[in-house]
Design an enzyme around this catalytic site. Structure first.
Site, short mmCIF file in Angstrom:
data_model
loop_
_atom_site.label_atom_id
_atom_site.label_comp_id
_atom_site.label_asym_id
_atom_site.label_seq_id
_atom_site.Cartn_x
_atom_site.Cartn_y
_atom_site.Cartn_z
N TYR A 149 -19.68 42.67 -7.05
CA TYR A 149 -19.86 41.22 -6.99
C TYR A 149 -18.87 40.59 -6.02
O TYR A 149 -17.71 40.99 -5.99
CB TYR A 149 -19.63 40.65 -8.38
CG TYR A 149 -19.70 39.15 -8.43
CD1 TYR A 149 -20.90 38.51 -8.69
CD2 TYR A 149 -18.57 38.37 -8.21
CE1 TYR A 149 -20.98 37.14 -8.73
CE2 TYR A 149 -18.65 37.00 -8.26
CZ TYR A 149 -19.85 36.39 -8.51
OH TYR A 149 -19.92 35.02 -8.55
N TRP A 151 -17.95 37.14 -2.92
CA TRP A 151 -18.25 36.13 -1.90
C TRP A 151 -17.87 36.58 -0.49
O TRP A 151 -17.28 35.82 0.27
CB TRP A 151 -17.52 34.83 -2.25
CG TRP A 151 -18.34 34.00 -3.18
CD1 TRP A 151 -18.51 34.21 -4.52
CD2 TRP A 151 -19.10 32.85 -2.85
NE1 TRP A 151 -19.33 33.25 -5.03
CE2 TRP A 151 -19.70 32.40 -4.04
CE3 TRP A 151 -19.32 32.14 -1.66
CZ2 TRP A 151 -20.53 31.28 -4.07
CZ3 TRP A 151 -20.14 31.03 -1.69
CH2 TRP A 151 -20.73 30.61 -2.89
N1 LIG Z 1 -9.63 32.71 -13.85
C1 LIG Z 1 -10.75 32.54 -13.16
N2 LIG Z 1 -11.36 33.58 -12.58
C2 LIG Z 1 -12.48 33.39 -11.86
C3 LIG Z 1 -13.04 32.11 -11.71
C4 LIG Z 1 -12.41 31.01 -12.36
O1 LIG Z 1 -12.86 29.87 -12.29
N3 LIG Z 1 -11.26 31.27 -13.05
N4 LIG Z 1 -14.18 31.95 -10.96
C5 LIG Z 1 -15.08 33.08 -10.88
C6 LIG Z 1 -16.09 32.83 -9.87
S1 LIG Z 1 -17.06 31.45 -10.11
C7 LIG Z 1 -16.32 33.66 -8.84
S2 LIG Z 1 -17.69 33.37 -7.85
C8 LIG Z 1 -15.48 34.82 -8.60
C9 LIG Z 1 -15.18 35.03 -7.13
O2 LIG Z 1 -14.73 36.29 -6.91
P1 LIG Z 1 -14.96 36.99 -5.48
O3 LIG Z 1 -16.22 36.54 -4.89
O4 LIG Z 1 -14.78 38.43 -5.67
O5 LIG Z 1 -13.74 36.38 -4.67
P2 LIG Z 1 -13.41 36.37 -3.12
O6 LIG Z 1 -11.97 36.11 -3.06
O7 LIG Z 1 -14.28 35.40 -2.43
O8 LIG Z 1 -13.71 37.85 -2.66
C10 LIG Z 1 -14.41 38.18 -1.53
C11 LIG Z 1 -13.75 39.36 -0.87
O9 LIG Z 1 -14.62 39.86 0.15
C12 LIG Z 1 -13.86 40.14 1.32
N5 LIG Z 1 -14.79 40.01 2.45
C13 LIG Z 1 -15.12 38.91 3.15
N6 LIG Z 1 -16.05 39.19 4.08
C14 LIG Z 1 -16.32 40.51 3.96
C15 LIG Z 1 -17.21 41.38 4.65
O10 LIG Z 1 -17.93 40.99 5.54
N7 LIG Z 1 -17.21 42.69 4.23
C16 LIG Z 1 -16.42 43.15 3.24
N8 LIG Z 1 -16.51 44.44 2.92
N9 LIG Z 1 -15.55 42.34 2.60
C17 LIG Z 1 -15.53 41.04 2.94
C18 LIG Z 1 -12.75 39.14 1.31
O11 LIG Z 1 -11.65 39.59 2.09
C19 LIG Z 1 -12.43 39.01 -0.18
O12 LIG Z 1 -11.44 39.91 -0.58
O13 LIG Z 1 -14.23 34.67 -9.28
C20 LIG Z 1 -14.38 34.43 -10.65
N10 LIG Z 1 -13.07 34.47 -11.27
N1 LIG Z 2 -12.85 24.98 -2.04
C1 LIG Z 2 -13.57 25.79 -2.83
N2 LIG Z 2 -14.86 25.51 -3.10
C2 LIG Z 2 -15.57 26.32 -3.92
C3 LIG Z 2 -15.03 27.51 -4.45
C4 LIG Z 2 -13.65 27.79 -4.14
O1 LIG Z 2 -13.08 28.80 -4.60
N3 LIG Z 2 -12.97 26.92 -3.33
N4 LIG Z 2 -15.79 28.33 -5.25
C5 LIG Z 2 -17.24 28.18 -5.22
C6 LIG Z 2 -17.87 28.84 -6.37
S1 LIG Z 2 -18.22 30.51 -6.29
C7 LIG Z 2 -18.20 28.18 -7.47
S2 LIG Z 2 -18.84 29.02 -8.82
C8 LIG Z 2 -18.00 26.72 -7.58
C9 LIG Z 2 -17.21 26.40 -8.84
O2 LIG Z 2 -17.48 25.12 -9.27
P1 LIG Z 2 -16.90 24.67 -10.69
O3 LIG Z 2 -17.03 25.77 -11.64
O4 LIG Z 2 -17.53 23.37 -11.03
O5 LIG Z 2 -15.36 24.47 -10.29
P2 LIG Z 2 -14.03 24.50 -11.17
O6 LIG Z 2 -12.94 24.14 -10.23
O7 LIG Z 2 -13.89 25.77 -11.94
O8 LIG Z 2 -14.20 23.36 -12.25
C10 LIG Z 2 -14.55 22.03 -11.88
C11 LIG Z 2 -13.74 21.03 -12.64
O9 LIG Z 2 -13.86 21.28 -14.04
C12 LIG Z 2 -12.64 20.90 -14.65
N5 LIG Z 2 -12.57 21.51 -15.98
C13 LIG Z 2 -12.02 22.70 -16.34
N6 LIG Z 2 -12.12 22.88 -17.67
C14 LIG Z 2 -12.76 21.78 -18.16
C15 LIG Z 2 -13.16 21.38 -19.45
O10 LIG Z 2 -12.97 22.07 -20.46
N7 LIG Z 2 -13.79 20.18 -19.57
C16 LIG Z 2 -14.03 19.38 -18.48
N8 LIG Z 2 -14.65 18.23 -18.68
N9 LIG Z 2 -13.65 19.73 -17.26
C17 LIG Z 2 -13.04 20.93 -17.09
C18 LIG Z 2 -11.59 21.36 -13.68
O11 LIG Z 2 -10.39 20.65 -13.85
C19 LIG Z 2 -12.25 21.09 -12.34
O12 LIG Z 2 -11.84 19.83 -11.81
O13 LIG Z 2 -17.27 26.19 -6.50
C20 LIG Z 2 -17.62 26.71 -5.23
N10 LIG Z 2 -16.86 25.98 -4.22
MO LIG Z 3 -18.60 31.27 -8.36
#
Ligand SMILES: Nc1nc2c(c(=O)[nH]1)N[C@H]1C(S)=C(S)[C@@H](COP(=O)(O)OP(=O)(O)OC[C@H]3O[C@@H](n4cnc5c(=O)[nH]c(N)nc54)[C@H](O)[C@@H]3O)O[C@H]1N2
Ligand SMILES: Nc1nc2c(c(=O)[nH]1)N[C@H]1C(S)=C(S)[C@@H](COP(=O)(O)OP(=O)(O)OC[C@H]3O[C@@H](n4cnc5c(=O)[nH]c(N)nc54)[C@H](O)[C@@H]3O)O[C@H]1N2
Ligand SMILES: [Mo]
Length: 824
Positions: A149, A151
């Site tokens: 999994y 990004w």
């Molecule tokens: N505590 C906590 N944990 C979370 C979350 C949270 O809200 N709180 N959010 C979750 C969510 S919503 C998500 S989506 C995940 C995200 O988790 P990931 O999607 O795994 O996070 P990224 O850091 O975007 O990892 C992408 C990796 O791909 C590498 N990469 C970029 N381009 C390429 C390419 O072309 N080829 C290869 N081989 N590698 C490449 C980058 O260097 C990077 O290390 O994390 C989750 N984890």
């Molecule tokens: N710049 C940037 N943009 C991104 C990403 C990134 O890593 N960086 N990640 C991308 C990805 S893969 C995803 S999945 C989305 C994530 O999008 P979201 O999941 O919506 O993002 P979060 O920052 O986890 O949470 C959004 C808001 O929820 C609030 N929040 C946390 N806990 C609670 C709660 O219990 N109640 C309420 N009411 N609010 C709460 C946080 O303070 C935050 O302001 O964003 C995408 N866009």
């Molecule tokens: Mo995500």
């Protein structure tokens, strides 16, 4: 188990294609008006998740990347290009872990603590191929996990995970993954409620909201931050919409325990309500109860369009459990005053109200209940299907309210061979496990899977079995930052026979791998992308701007070359006979054909590529007016929802039949295992929101980090009272810890967070001090709890942890997060 993708969802949404009606965005001039081919400014067009970029190169070095499209709100991530290419954190050569190289069939040393040895590409290929084949023969396809999994960079050809799965499919199959970290809970519950997943679907458009909504609620949502990126390339229209919304004079209410970047952006134009984290269900119930008490719920709507309200209402009124879910009850749990809750009920019911919700609050234990309850509240307000009313769960993500264009849509590389491209113009392969998948488990259950080979578990009403995993290949994901309870993951990781990573940088994941393949950035290869996941507003070239750095190769080349070794005498099966540019030409032609059908004449590929410019798709006035659930509202008999009753299910018989204590048959307030309500001995609730200066763990090594770091560490946001009682001052080094781990962070003391809660944004690269085991770089997942949201969804529940904090009095431990490991 269905194979779904972030784009495929969009297609079922009922939206066709459309126009952008935000006044300040003027459609770009059409290419016909261009006097000659090509740009005159010497810049090269490329693109990434953060949008369409213009790259400036000097002496073979990338010196700047800037936005190529008109925009009002600055997107800071767009400047990260030079850092992405030129950083010492890059992996320059193929590397093998020393203890692995010494004896691949009986690896020595500890993953995460070992040094690395440089090898040639030939040696790395041979080692990976031989051990892969040995494990496959000995333990079968199921023992090889390629769910990978993440990004990784955008682009329809250099689609890291799909390229891995294409190789693994050709090699004989693999175990894959289900769902995603983003919306694990919401995407599983919503089909039971409204028959569609909602989180990746075209929303009632931004122009319609602008015209009709009187009240906009930003419920746990931080769009100014999260709209910096999209799965394809961001089209920028969401940021523009929120900019317009700010100036519109509409009532905007933000419900968030933290004063997010968005709340700061709105300034005095927003009303901020800060509940305790994890208590939104109680808040929404308090509002719902007030509606019922004052007879302000829409009984006609409920009767005609919903199913099972009576059962829920009995629960709300306390008839089933003796607990009345009124505003006073909600105040105790949420920390929001009863008066304010009642006021919200009044405002929502008196005005055309759009309840927009983000996803952080469903990345929690019992996360399913959040979006189910918000939908239930919207149903009680009776505005679902009206312009500007109801609910929307993707306004903050990938520009979900930007209307779809009439467009030619690019397909992408497929995980199956000889299909030429993935079906139906799919531009991403988000959750597409290819044909070779022999088993699959929910993404966020990886540690549990490693710990419990062969164990049965419940998932979405089915009994599934974890595979016995022996080998993992990660390509395009940061699994050691993304996953919860890092120390537990690292322990489980030791059980593998082989762990391979294809990575650009020395991330924690790379530092836990046996074989490490150095990969190019998107700036070092050619590709194409759509711009706008929902809108398909443009197609953009993603041109190579600099030479591949060090010995890095693209994932496409790596897996092409490895695939040849699968066949005696080699084979070009993987490439299907096409090189990079031939694939792009092929994809473009398919888009062009689709464009013709949609009456969008696109230039030929050679011209388009030479032009070095995005191509804009056609505006469609009808689509600009799209209102979600309008058809259902108009005629619920002819246009039923895809639920058993055909209606919005506030009570689900199907869920009742599963009999899950952690996901009952109607929205329910369930007390979390770890939250402020049961915190003791100075414990604080940890939130792990997404960062404004990163895409997850990406760019943590980049210059942009300096804008955010405190005392050269990842910041921890602390309320002044919580800081004071612990003798912590702004800028201090802080140790945050619990039974799972400990991290070193820098104190950001501010009243912009609910007292009793702290926030460490997700995505800092864990960097463990060998002596103390402290993560010196503040990786929030070192502290999070690795439990499923429930046994319905098994979604990621990262935001469900309690921590303690104290001022760090020892010497600052040196930061090594971005240093290559010993030997590299
Ligand atoms: N505590 C906590 N944990 C979370 C979350 C949270 O809200 N709180 N959010 C979750 C969510 S919503 C998500 S989506 C995940 C995200 O988790 P990931 O999607 O795994 O996070 P990224 O850091 O975007 O990892 C992408 C990796 O791909 C590498 N990469 C970029 N381009 C390429 C390419 O072309 N080829 C290869 N081989 N590698 C490449 C980058 O260097 C990077 O290390 O994390 C989750 N984890
Ligand atoms: N710049 C940037 N943009 C991104 C990403 C990134 O890593 N960086 N990640 C991308 C990805 S893969 C995803 S999945 C989305 C994530 O999008 P979201 O999941 O919506 O993002 P979060 O920052 O986890 O949470 C959004 C808001 O929820 C609030 N929040 C946390 N806990 C609670 C709660 O219990 N109640 C309420 N009411 N609010 C709460 C946080 O303070 C935050 O302001 O964003 C995408 N866009
Ligand atoms: Mo995500």
């Amino acid at each position: 188990m269905s194979n779904i993708s972030r784009r495929k969802f969009l297609k079922g949404s009922g939206a066709t294609a459309g126009a952008m009606a935000i006044a300040s965005i003027v459609p770009l001039p059409s290419m016909a008006a261009e006097p000659k081919i090509g740009r005159t400014d010497g810049k090269i067009m490329t693109a990434g998740r953060m949008g369409v970029l213009l790259a400036e190169v000097k002496d073979g070095k990338l010196v700047s990347t800037t936005n190529a499209l008109p925009q009002t709100v600055v997107n800071h991530l767009q400047s990260t290009g030079p850092s992405q290419v030129h950083t010492k954190a890059r992996i320059k050569h193929p590397m093998v872990r020393k203890g692995y190289l010494a004896n691949p069939e009986n690896p020595q040393g500890v993953r995460g603590k070992d040094e690395y040895v440089q090898v040639t590409w030939e040696q790395a290929y041979k080692l990976a191929h031989e051990q892969h084949m040995r494990i496959r023969k000995q333990h079968g396809a199921e023992s090889i996990f390629a769910g990978s999994y993440g990004w990784h960079s955008s682009g329809v050809l250099h689609d890291a995970r799909t390229l891995l799965q294409r190789y693994m499919g050709l090699a004989g199959g693999y175990s894959g993954s289900l769902g995603d970290y983003s919306t694990g809970a919401a995407q599983v519950i919503m089909p039971y409620v409204v028959g569609s997943i909602e989180v990746y679907e075209q929303q009632t458009t931004y122009p319609v909201v602008m015209e009709h909504s009187e009240v906009v609620v930003l419920w746990g949502m931080n769009p100014i931050n999260t709209l910096e990126i999209a799965w394809t390339a961001a089209d920028g229209q969401g940021l523009e919409f929120f900019h317009q919304l700010k100036k519109s004079g509409k009532t905007v209410i933000a419900i968030d325990p933290m004063r997010s970047e968005t709340i700061d952006f709105f300034g005095e134009n927003v009303q901020w309500i800060a509940p305790n984290p994890m208590t939104d269900v109680a808040l929404a119930m308090g509002i719902g109860h007030t509606l019922v008490k004052n007879n302000k719920h829409d009984t006609k709507f409920i009767e005609k369009y919903t199913h099972g309200f009576d059962k829920f209402n009995d629960y709300l009124l306390g008839k089933t459990d003796g607990v009345v879910k009124d505003s006073a009850w909600a105040e105790k749990i949420t920390g929001v005053s009863a008066k304010q809750i009642e006021l919200l009920a009044e405002i929502f019911s008196k005005n055309r109200t759009m309840l927009m919700a983000g996803w952080g609050m469903q990345r929690q234990q019992f996360g399913e209940q959040r979006h189910w309850m918000i939908t239930t509240l919207a149903a009680m307000l009776g505005q679902i299907g009206l312009p500007g009313g109801g609910f929307g769960f993707s306004y903050h993500y990938s520009n979900g309210g930007n209307p779809a264009r009439d467009a030619g849509i690019l397909p992408s590389i497929s995980s199956s061979i000889n299909t030429g491209a993935s079906e139906g113009g799919d531009t991403s392969s988000w959750l597409n496990n290819g044909e070779g998948v022999v088993n699959a488990f929910p993404v966020a259950r990886i540690t549990e899977a490693l710990e419990n080979p062969g164990k049965q578990y419940q998932h979405n009403g089915h009994t599934l079995t974890f595979p016995d995993t022996k080998m993992i290949w990660w390509c395009g994901g940061g699994n050691f930052t993304q996953h919860q309870d890092t120390n537990r993951l690292a322990r489980a990781w030791q059980s593998l026979e082989l762990s391979v990573v294809s990575e650009i940088y020395w991330t924690a994941a790379a530092k836990h791998a046996d074989i490490v393949f150095p990969i190019t950035t998107s700036f070092e290869r050619n590709d194409l992308t759509m711009v706008g996941d929902y809108s398909s507003q443009y197609i953009a070239p993603m041109k190579q701007v600099v030479a591949a750095q060090g010995e890095a190769k693209s994932d496409f080349d790596v897996f092409s070359e490895l695939s040849e070794m699968l066949f005696k005498g080699g084979s070009s099966a993987y490439r299907e006979g096409r090189d990079e540019m031939e694939w792009l030409n092929h994809f473009y032609k398919i888009a062009q054909k689709g464009g013709r059908n949609a009456r969008v004449p696109m230039p030929n590929f050679t011209y388009f590529w030479k032009q070095n410019k995005e191509f804009e798709m056609n505006w469609n006035e009808e689509n600009a007016k799209f209102v979600r659930f309008a058809e259902y509202r108009k005629d619920p008999i002819m246009n039923p929802l895809g639920t058993p009753s055909g209606k919005i299910e506030i009570y689900s018989k199907t869920l009742a039949s599963y009999n899950l204590p952690d996901c009952p048959a109607h929205p329910t307030w369930l007390e979390p295992t770890e939250y402020t309500g049961n915190a003791k001995d100075g414990e604080l609730q940890l939130m792990t929101a997404h960062s404004a200066v990163r895409l997850h763990s990406q760019f943590n090594y980049a210059d942009i980090r300096k804008q955010d770091a405190v005392a050269n560490r990842e910041p921890i946001v602390i309320h002044p009272q919580d800081a004071k009682s612990r003798g912590i001052k702004d800028g201090d080094l802080v140790r945050a810890f619990n039974q799972r781990g400990q991290v070193l962070v820098g104190a950001k003391v501010t009243d912009g967070i609910k007292q009793g809660s702290v926030c460490i944004h997700e995505g800092a690269w864990p960097d463990f001090d060998p002596k103390t085991g402290i993560d010196r770089n503040g990786g929030s997942n070192v502290l999070t709890l690795d439990i499923p949201a429930s046994r319905l969804s098994n979604g990621c529940a990262a935001n469900s942890a309690l921590v303690k904090i104290e001022k760090w009095i020892g010497e600052a431990l040196p930061m090594e997060a971005f240093e290559p490991p010993k030997g590299a």
